[in-house]
Structures are given as C-alpha cells and as structure tokens.
Scaffold this motif. Structure first.
Motif, PDB file in Angstrom:
ATOM      1  N   ASN A 111       0.847  -1.197   0.000  1.00  0.00           N
ATOM      2  CA  ASN A 111       0.000   0.000   0.000  1.00  0.00           C
ATOM      3  C   ASN A 111       0.884   1.249   0.000  1.00  0.00           C
ATOM      4  O   ASN A 111       2.115   1.143   0.116  1.00  0.00           O
ATOM      5  N   GLY A 112       0.268   2.397  -0.120  1.00  0.00           N
ATOM      6  CA  GLY A 112       1.031   3.645  -0.209  1.00  0.00           C
ATOM      7  C   GLY A 112       1.651   4.046   1.120  1.00  0.00           C
ATOM      8  O   GLY A 112       2.689   4.713   1.155  1.00  0.00           O
ATOM      9  N   THR A 113       1.008   3.647   2.213  1.00  0.00           N
ATOM     10  CA  THR A 113       1.545   3.994   3.537  1.00  0.00           C
ATOM     11  C   THR A 113       2.867   3.265   3.768  1.00  0.00           C
ATOM     12  O   THR A 113       3.846   3.859   4.237  1.00  0.00           O
ATOM     13  N   LEU A 141       5.674   4.802   1.883  1.00  0.00           N
ATOM     14  CA  LEU A 141       6.245   5.964   2.586  1.00  0.00           C
ATOM     15  C   LEU A 141       7.133   5.512   3.744  1.00  0.00           C
ATOM     16  O   LEU A 141       8.258   6.002   3.908  1.00  0.00           O
ATOM     17  N   THR A 170      -2.955  17.112   4.061  1.00  0.00           N
ATOM     18  CA  THR A 170      -2.731  15.842   3.375  1.00  0.00           C
ATOM     19  C   THR A 170      -3.521  14.769   4.105  1.00  0.00           C
ATOM     20  O   THR A 170      -4.049  15.003   5.208  1.00  0.00           O
ATOM     21  N   PHE A 171      -3.593  13.602   3.506  1.00  0.00           N
ATOM     22  CA  PHE A 171      -4.164  12.453   4.212  1.00  0.00           C
ATOM     23  C   PHE A 171      -3.227  12.119   5.365  1.00  0.00           C
ATOM     24  O   PHE A 171      -1.999  12.218   5.245  1.00  0.00           O
ATOM     25  N   THR A 193       0.440  10.535   5.646  1.00  0.00           N
ATOM     26  CA  THR A 193       1.741  11.197   5.417  1.00  0.00           C
ATOM     27  C   THR A 193       2.461  11.445   6.751  1.00  0.00           C
ATOM     28  O   THR A 193       3.569  10.922   6.954  1.00  0.00           O
ATOM     29  N   VAL A 236       3.886  16.851  -0.568  1.00  0.00           N
ATOM     30  CA  VAL A 236       2.773  16.039  -1.099  1.00  0.00           C
ATOM     31  C   VAL A 236       2.183  16.787  -2.295  1.00  0.00           C
ATOM     32  O   VAL A 236       1.868  17.973  -2.175  1.00  0.00           O
ATOM     33  N   ASP A 284       5.422  12.553  -1.355  1.00  0.00           N
ATOM     34  CA  ASP A 284       4.285  11.636  -1.330  1.00  0.00           C
ATOM     35  C   ASP A 284       3.460  12.001  -2.558  1.00  0.00           C
ATOM     36  O   ASP A 284       2.777  13.033  -2.592  1.00  0.00           O
ATOM     37  N   SER A 306       1.038  10.212  -3.852  1.00  0.00           N
ATOM     38  CA  SER A 306      -0.104   9.279  -3.864  1.00  0.00           C
ATOM     39  C   SER A 306      -1.163   9.685  -4.879  1.00  0.00           C
ATOM     40  O   SER A 306      -1.867   8.846  -5.409  1.00  0.00           O
ATOM     41  N   HIS A 307      -1.297  10.993  -5.131  1.00  0.00           N
ATOM     42  CA  HIS A 307      -2.305  11.476  -6.096  1.00  0.00           C
ATOM     43  C   HIS A 307      -1.683  11.764  -7.456  1.00  0.00           C
ATOM     44  O   HIS A 307      -2.390  12.270  -8.341  1.00  0.00           O
ATOM     45  N   HIS A 316      -4.388   2.598  -3.922  1.00  0.00           N
ATOM     46  CA  HIS A 316      -5.582   2.242  -3.157  1.00  0.00           C
ATOM     47  C   HIS A 316      -6.806   2.258  -4.080  1.00  0.00           C
ATOM     48  O   HIS A 316      -6.814   2.949  -5.107  1.00  0.00           O
ATOM     49  N   LYS A 331      -7.981   5.400  -5.747  1.00  0.00           N
ATOM     50  CA  LYS A 331      -7.163   6.140  -6.717  1.00  0.00           C
ATOM     51  C   LYS A 331      -7.602   5.797  -8.136  1.00  0.00           C
ATOM     52  O   LYS A 331      -8.135   4.717  -8.367  1.00  0.00           O
ATOM     53  N   GLY A 347      -2.343  -0.971  -2.879  1.00  0.00           N
ATOM     54  CA  GLY A 347      -0.993  -1.061  -3.432  1.00  0.00           C
ATOM     55  C   GLY A 347      -0.274   0.264  -3.320  1.00  0.00           C
ATOM     56  O   GLY A 347      -0.888   1.305  -3.047  1.00  0.00           O
ATOM     57  N   GLN A 370     -12.137   5.806   1.948  1.00  0.00           N
ATOM     58  CA  GLN A 370     -11.545   6.081   3.230  1.00  0.00           C
ATOM     59  C   GLN A 370     -11.626   7.569   3.426  1.00  0.00           C
ATOM     60  O   GLN A 370     -11.566   8.335   2.472  1.00  0.00           O
ATOM     61  N   ASP A 398     -10.280  10.221   3.471  1.00  0.00           N
ATOM     62  CA  ASP A 398      -8.943  10.759   3.308  1.00  0.00           C
ATOM     63  C   ASP A 398      -8.905  11.755   2.206  1.00  0.00           C
ATOM     64  O   ASP A 398      -9.659  12.656   2.081  1.00  0.00           O
TER      65      ASP A 398
HETATM   66  C1  LIG Z   1      -1.743  11.870   0.169  1.00  0.00           C
HETATM   67  C2  LIG Z   1      -1.834  10.425   0.584  1.00  0.00           C
HETATM   68  N1  LIG Z   1      -0.784   9.870   1.212  1.00  0.00           N
HETATM   69  C3  LIG Z   1      -0.792   8.578   1.570  1.00  0.00           C
HETATM   70  C4  LIG Z   1      -1.878   7.777   1.309  1.00  0.00           C
HETATM   71  C5  LIG Z   1      -1.853   6.363   1.783  1.00  0.00           C
HETATM   72  O1  LIG Z   1      -1.972   5.460   0.756  1.00  0.00           O
HETATM   73  P1  LIG Z   1      -2.603   4.010   1.027  1.00  0.00           P
HETATM   74  O2  LIG Z   1      -4.052   4.186   1.320  1.00  0.00           O
HETATM   75  O3  LIG Z   1      -2.353   3.288  -0.261  1.00  0.00           O
HETATM   76  O4  LIG Z   1      -1.874   3.400   2.170  1.00  0.00           O
HETATM   77  C6  LIG Z   1      -2.998   8.319   0.657  1.00  0.00           C
HETATM   78  C7  LIG Z   1      -4.206   7.585   0.297  1.00  0.00           C
HETATM   79  O5  LIG Z   1      -4.731   6.667   0.537  1.00  0.00           O
HETATM   80  C8  LIG Z   1      -2.982   9.683   0.289  1.00  0.00           C
HETATM   81  O6  LIG Z   1      -4.031  10.240  -0.312  1.00  0.00           O
END
Ligand SMILES: Cc1ncc(COP(=O)(O)O)c(C=O)c1O
Length: 431
Positions: A89-91, A94, A113-114, A117, A159, A185, A187-188, A211, A214, A221, A427, A429
């Motif tokens: 996942n994106g988290t 990071l 940000t979500f 981050t 971000v 980051d 992610s977007h 995610h 997205k 992922g 989510q 977010d």
């Molecule tokens: C800006 C930002 N950072 C981090 C994430 C985390 O990604 P993930 O949900 O894939 O863990 C997200 C979204 O989900 C996001 O929008």
C-alpha cells in the motif's frame, strides 16, 4: 464576485419554492443510489481474470512474481525513472522510503494531506513538523519550509495534493542549500507532470498509492520510484524483512511486498488509464460548465499545459455562497451525493499531533481556512455527465437559496459526513 443574496434578489425573490423538494428538508433524494467520491474504476474484467488465472496456474502468489515485476516496469516507465519498488500500500511505501533514506528526529511536511503522510513519519519515532500551505496550490509553501529548518531537521516531505505538483524547483533549492533529502508523497500524482517532467521523478524519491480510491488501483498497493540505485536496493531489502538472499538478512525490514493478485489488478487498471483520464477530463469540464458563475463555489484549476489526471473534483466554498461548506455538504448528502470534506480538519488538528505539539504547530491559518472550505465532488467512471448536471444543479439551487436554506437546515449533533457510516472502498482521506 456576486453574492448569493444578489443571485436570489434578482428577477425572482427568494420564496419557499426554492426550498421545497430538497431532500434535506424532506423531499425525495435526487439519486436513488449514492454517487461517490473515489468509487473504484474497473479496467477490463476479462484481462483481470486471465491474469489471475495465470497466477493460479503458476502457484506464484507473492514474493516478486512476474506480475509484480511487470507492474514495476510499467510504473517506472510512466514516472520516467529507473526503479520502482512496488509495495502492499502507499503507507508502507512511505514508511519504507523514510527508513531507506535514514530520516530521523524531525521532518518538515504539510498538514494538508491524508493523515498517512505524517503517520508514516511518527510511526518510526520521527516528529512531523508542519509547514503551512500555499492557498493557491494547496501544497506546502517553500517559504514556510525554510523558516522551520533547524539542526534537528533531517528531511523534507512534500505532497502533490490532487496531483497538482508542489513547487518542486523551490523545494529542491531549499533542500540543496541545507543538505537535506527531499521526498514526495505522490499518492495522487501518477500520470501528472510539472514543467513537462513526470511526477515520480522529483527529489530523491517519490511514492505512489494504488488504493481502490485512486484512479489507477491495485485493490491496495503502493510504490517507491527513484533514480537512485542504492536507495532502491535498500528499499527492496526493507520491503522483504531485510532478506538479501534465501537466508541472508542484511537489515531490519518489514513485510511491504505487493501480492500478485494486486499487481494483476494494477496492470489491468494501468491498461485502462487513458480511458479513466478521458472520463475524468470530461467530468471536470461538465463541472466547470455546471458551476460557472455560481457565487462562492470555486472549482480548482488544473494546468492545461501539463499532464493531468483530474481524479479529484475540488471546490472551495467561501462566505459569498451564503451557506457554509458543511451546509452544502449536508444538502448534497441528503440527495445521495456523497461529497467529502478533504482533509478536514488538517493533520495538525488530528491525534497524536494536536496533543503532542506546541502552539506554533497549531498556527496554520492557510490550512485551517482551506480545510473549512474544501469539498470534493463525485467523479470517475461511476459518474455520468447527466449525473454531474444534476449535482451542479443542486449546488446552484442550494447557493441561490443560500442563507434561507442554511437557516432551514435540520441541525443534528455532528455534521453529516461524521454522522453517517463510511461507504465501502472510501476512506475518509484524500485517498
Ligand atoms: C496523500 C496520501 N498519502 C498517503 C496515502 C496512503 O496510501 P494508502 O491508502 O495506499 O496506504 C494516501 C491515500 O490513501 C494519500 O491520499
């Protein structure tokens, strides 16, 4: 800019007729099924199932299988870099990147940000130091970043909010001046560019999220992308418990691997991305037409000179709308339009940061203002142009009734987004 009162005091005086029929006041909802922000896009189902079939035949489900390898090559090529390290996942992307770069102590980042981050820093004992944003771009303000650099600062994490690029050159200049690594980051940001160069290729490295919300998704992922060979190698080790080989553990690590089934979805989604982007552009244009001239409701711009995916439809609602962003959100939710107030209330006001950090870190006037004004509206392949005409018609109607509507709204404890359950695959977010 005309105010809502101007609009309602034109030819027609404001009458109760403007309010009757609105679902929030007891009428039938405009949509019988919810229209979502961030509903998953689905590529070609047969291609996905064929990939999953192949995976089942191979009995190779994870640990860097052929689908993950193919996915990594595709993502690296979109970002224009040598390395992509796909993650679950994106988290985790990071967290692994932050560890691979060796950040410690304090890292400067954005509060708008979500929450993943700052959490990805704090999870590893690093203090995120928030720098306020530039209200025009919604991204971290380089001047605020430089002001906050101290001997404890070990890096800068920007971000690219909504896929609109950070001030990459200014941030890189600051990072170079102070000898700090610069990370993003993103992610977007897949498929978006800055100055003609693809997001994913800036700073020391960037991360993506795939995610389900997205526009390109892998169910869940993420990925780290970089041109730095050593950094990519360290990230690969950390992603797989520190294993360099069968039984050689070379570093501390975690399990951040992407599975084959996720890569199957990711590849299928990537194949369809031009169609998803085209739909998002069409939707954006429909929103632009529908919201044109609505006082106090400003659709954010995307740079026509750059590659953009427009996966977020974002409006800023200010006082000249005659009702607040939260009021408008309440009106839309009742109509089954599940608008979202991203990234409310800002990470600096979320736990643990709000309790742990000093008063300076609560002084984020630009973020506070924006977090009170931003509303994201449904888009993606689950939303049609006809839907958008209805949604923008509802916004127009709400604003034309402005203060009268605000006064008539049923007040419940908690605002509507907090009072209703989060729908599947969304989510709360930006995500
Ligand atoms: C800006 C930002 N950072 C981090 C994430 C985390 O990604 P993930 O949900 O894939 O863990 C997200 C979204 O989900 C996001 O929008």
């Amino acid at each position: 800019m005309r105010s809502a009162e101007d609009m309602s005091s034109g030819a027609e005086p404001l009458t109760d007729a403007r309010l009757t029929g609105l679902a929030v006041l007891g009428g039938a909802p405009a949509f019988d099924r919810p229209r979502h922000v961030g509903r998953p896009n689905l590529g070609d189902r047969d291609r996905l199932l064929a990939r999953i079939d192949g995976m089942l035949d191979r009995l190779w489900f994870t640990n860097g299988g052929p689908l993950v390898q193919e996915f990594e090559e595709a993502v690296a090529s979109i970002a224009g870099v040598r390395h992509c390290v796909a993650t679950c996942n994106g988290t985790l992307a990071l967290e692994i990147l932050i560890r691979a770069v060796g950040l410690t102590d304090e890292v400067i980042t954005t509060p708008f940000t979500f929450v993943a981050t700052p959490h990805s820093l704090r999870w590893q004992g690093i203090t995120p130091v928030f720098a306020d944003i530039d209200p025009r771009t919604h991204n971290i303000d380089p001047a605020q970043v430089e002001r906050l650099i101290t001997p404890r600062t070990t890096g800068i994490l920007g971000v690219h909010v909504w896929g609109r690029p950070c001030a990459v050159d200014d941030l890189q200049a600051i990072a170079d001046r102070h000898g700090l690594p610069l990370l993003f980051d993103a992610s977007h940001g897949l498929g978006c560019s800055s100055g003609g160069r693809m997001i994913g290729s800036f700073g020391a490295a960037e991360t993506f999220s795939f995610h389900a919300t997205k526009f390109v998704n892998a169910f869940e992922g993420g990925a780290i992308v970089t041109d730095d060979d050593d950094l990519a190698e360290r990230a690969r080790l950390i992603r797989n418990f520190g294993f360099a080989d069968y039984d050689q553990v070379r570093s501390l690590g975690t399990n951040g691997k992407m599975s084959e089934v996720a890569a199957a979805m990711g590849l299928t989604s990537l194949e369809a991305r031009d169609r998803f982007i085209a739909v998002n552009h069409q939707n954006y244009d429909a929103y632009r037409r529908g919201l044109d001239g609505v006082p106090g409701v400003e659709l954010i711009f995307y740079d026509d000179e750059e590659a953009t995916t427009r996966q977020y439809i974002v409006v800023e609602v200010d006082e000249s709308a005659g009702l607040s962003r939260d009021d408008l959100c309440q009106v839309l939710w009742a109509e089954n339009v599940l608008a979202r107030r991203y990234f409310y209330p800002g990470c600096h006001r979320a736990e643990p940061y709000v309790s742990e950090q000093g008063p300076d870190q609560l002084r984020m006037p630009m973020t506070d203002r924006l977090a009170a004004q931003v509303l994201t509206l449904p888009t993606g392949t689950g939303v049609s142009t006809a839907d958008i005409e209805v949604i923008t018609g509802l916004v127009r109607r709400a604003v034309s009734a402005g203060p009268a509507l605000a006064a008539a709204l049923p007040r419940r404890p908690g605002t509507p987004p907090a009072a209703v359950p989060v729908p599947p695959d969304e989510q709360p977010d930006g995500g």
